[in-house]
Design a protein around this motif. Sequence first.
Motif, PDB file in Angstrom:
ATOM      1  N   TRP A 130      30.826  29.455  46.968  1.00  9.71           N
ATOM      2  CA  TRP A 130      31.542  30.821  47.031  1.00  9.71           C
ATOM      3  C   TRP A 130      32.923  30.211  47.885  1.00  9.71           C
ATOM      4  O   TRP A 130      33.607  30.910  47.777  1.00  9.71           O
ATOM      5  N   TRP A 131      32.954  29.164  48.565  1.00  9.65           N
ATOM      6  CA  TRP A 131      34.210  29.123  48.585  1.00  9.65           C
ATOM      7  C   TRP A 131      35.036  27.550  48.223  1.00  9.65           C
ATOM      8  O   TRP A 131      34.311  26.570  49.037  1.00  9.65           O
ATOM      9  N   PRO A 132      35.083  28.024  47.040  1.00 11.80           N
ATOM     10  CA  PRO A 132      35.949  26.672  46.243  1.00 11.80           C
ATOM     11  C   PRO A 132      36.321  25.435  47.135  1.00 11.80           C
ATOM     12  O   PRO A 132      36.721  24.345  46.965  1.00 11.80           O
ATOM     13  N   GLU A 133      37.439  25.978  48.108  1.00 12.09           N
ATOM     14  CA  GLU A 133      38.431  24.984  48.606  1.00 12.09           C
ATOM     15  C   GLU A 133      38.409  25.077  49.681  1.00 12.09           C
ATOM     16  O   GLU A 133      38.077  23.744  51.151  1.00 12.09           O
ATOM     17  N   LEU A 134      36.567  25.455  50.027  1.00 12.45           N
ATOM     18  CA  LEU A 134      35.898  24.314  51.189  1.00 12.45           C
ATOM     19  C   LEU A 134      35.803  22.909  51.487  1.00 12.45           C
ATOM     20  O   LEU A 134      35.703  22.213  50.559  1.00 12.45           O
ATOM     21  N   LEU A 135      36.121  21.747  52.681  1.00 15.95           N
ATOM     22  CA  LEU A 135      36.038  20.478  52.362  1.00 15.95           C
ATOM     23  C   LEU A 135      35.166  20.131  52.980  1.00 15.95           C
ATOM     24  O   LEU A 135      34.111  20.418  53.484  1.00 15.95           O
TER      25      LEU A 135
END
Length: 720
Positions: free
Chosen positions: A8-13
């Motif tokens: 859902w959020w590819p940039e999520l750490l």
Amino acid sequence: MTWSNQEWWPELLRLDILDDNAAELDPYGEDFDYAEAFQELDLDEVKSDIQDVMTDSQEWWPADYGTYGPLFIRMAWHSAGTYRTIDGRAGASGALQRLPPESSWPDNVNLDKARRLLQPVKQKYGRALSWGDLIVLAGNVALETMGFETYGFAGGRVDEYKSNEAVEWGPETEWETTDPERFEDEEVGNLKDPLANTVMGLIYVNPEGPYGEPDLEGSAANIREEFSRMAMDDEETVALIAGGHTFGKVHGADDETEVGPEPEAAPMEDQGLGWDHDFEKAGMITSGIEGPWNSAPTMWDTGYVDNLLEYEWEPHKGPGGAWQWRPASEEEREDIEKAPAAQDFDESEQPMMLTTDVALKHDEDYREVLENFKENPEEFQQAFARAWYKLIHRDMGPAQRFLGPEVPDEEFVWQDPIPDADYETVGEDEVAELEAAIRDADLSRTDLVKTAWASASTYRDSDKRGGANGARIRLEPQKNWEANEPEALADVLDTYEELQAEFNESRDDDVRVSLADLIVLGGNVGVEDAAADAGYDVDVPFEPGRTDATAEQTDADSFEPLEPKADGFRNYLGDGDWNDLYDTLEERMVDKAELLNLSVTELTALVGGMRALGATYDDTDRGVLTDDPGALTNDFFVNLLDMDYEWEPVSDDEQVFEGYERDSGEQVWEATRFDLIFSSNARLRAHADVYAAEDGEEKLVEDFVEVWHKVMTLDRFDLD
């Protein structure tokens, strides 16, 4: 299918790579001692069983030349050969070859068959023989049955039961693509960190040449880059390639499109086997390249070296449609000694070469090594034996972790040897005396903590390198690493050496203290005093027994990759000129935490405690969100989560931020991405909440002391 948060959020750490450090994934349980179980094995019996399997050709996958020896060598090589010095990850330990993605890499085609052939051996010995050890041992047995004298074998590889998600394999989303992002400035032979293999899904380099073209100069450049990232010099590189290609053949009897899906994509009825094809109709298909390298593919000799040097070679497309090389003239093709066909000894096959083979001949330095091997076969044998031993053991760490009756007496510099103590180590009374001397010395609390951290935090659980033992922080290259603040470090080390000399010279018995122990003890003193200033009486555990390594026991070149390009624990940002695939500072911090075998909780406690102690690079105030630096308080978390402050980036790179009081607009704090991630990331914020609470400070102190001790002793394998 339900999407994950990462999708859902590819940039999520990604913090999940730290979860394995807090979980018990081994089905044998945390109390199982593999080293003890392995030592009970009869290694000769195990080797005999492997040899029986090796020469028992199965109808479902017939052996070439009546032996699976070359297949087992390839299996062991491809298991160990993924190791890279940049981050110490991959390699034979853990037997990751049996798990995705390695299990389904194009370069590992049909190695699933090799492991399946060894299944009876694994079943017989069970927990006493890990897959990691079995795969490597099978390679050694294969070499020995074909006339080669190996240098030895060490057990001790503990299997993984989950893929290592921390390994960054590259930017590509497809196997064997020619993505220029893999190379800095799109230049062949200039890989981005932390990569080692030059093609996604291959162990080393493309055997056809860079980007699938028979480019000899580019191939040599890629070989040198790749093997140097395994800490192999030119002689070791040539020895490994020439020695490995002395045996067996490559299979490309037909186009690779005739092969079914890899194991992870194969239908359930194939039961974990992949790359299905009708080998009786088309011959075995492993790659698009076909043929042996010499006339005796199951015998140790110099046939590969002789053929490579004695004949001129020209590129052509083989039966599988791939570039390979053959003798350049019809006369040479008639003259070269043929090999028996792998499945029909009445037939014969003409030897061939890969682009990567011919590249060795056309590179001036590699060719010099080849010619020496041709003239001195015994040197070739010794060079391959030593390089092979290094290849299959490189990721195991120091020699004290090596198990079994075939471990050689010789200790190598690549094992980061630590000398045995020729004195008695300090006891409780001496430790108390040294603690008092440290407190009386001209050393600040941050001096003590930062020096201990700089020494111990070099440790990598991936390949068991680094750590405080050996006190290599006083040697090249570590003493000059920018993150270690060389000038300040030199003053601290001078003081420690004076304390060491005064203590050791004052003794009338055999008790002595090493500099390595003194550095760790000093860090403990700093932590205990910081906790006392916050109102907590703590004792940081201390286990003496470290010794001091010499420059001769230190491979300075191979230690260079351990230098931190940034360090979230000390708030060291580096110069930002990174030739690698990590996008953000916080990704680097999590990557380092994974190498230190930390959980998310341990990461959070360690950073918060280090900030409270003021243990920052160059003693800056960045992230030291407290009016009382040096005391082990929870102020970092309290002020980070306080909504009375708002934050603004200082520059476009958004690495440094300033914190302002909302009411007055006055700047109060300065912090980095390393700091703000603990309030901006939901999962880290959940942990920060625990420590920021009124009852959270005592827990922070307890957790910090525990994780500090853990980091200080990560390399103490003698305490296991």
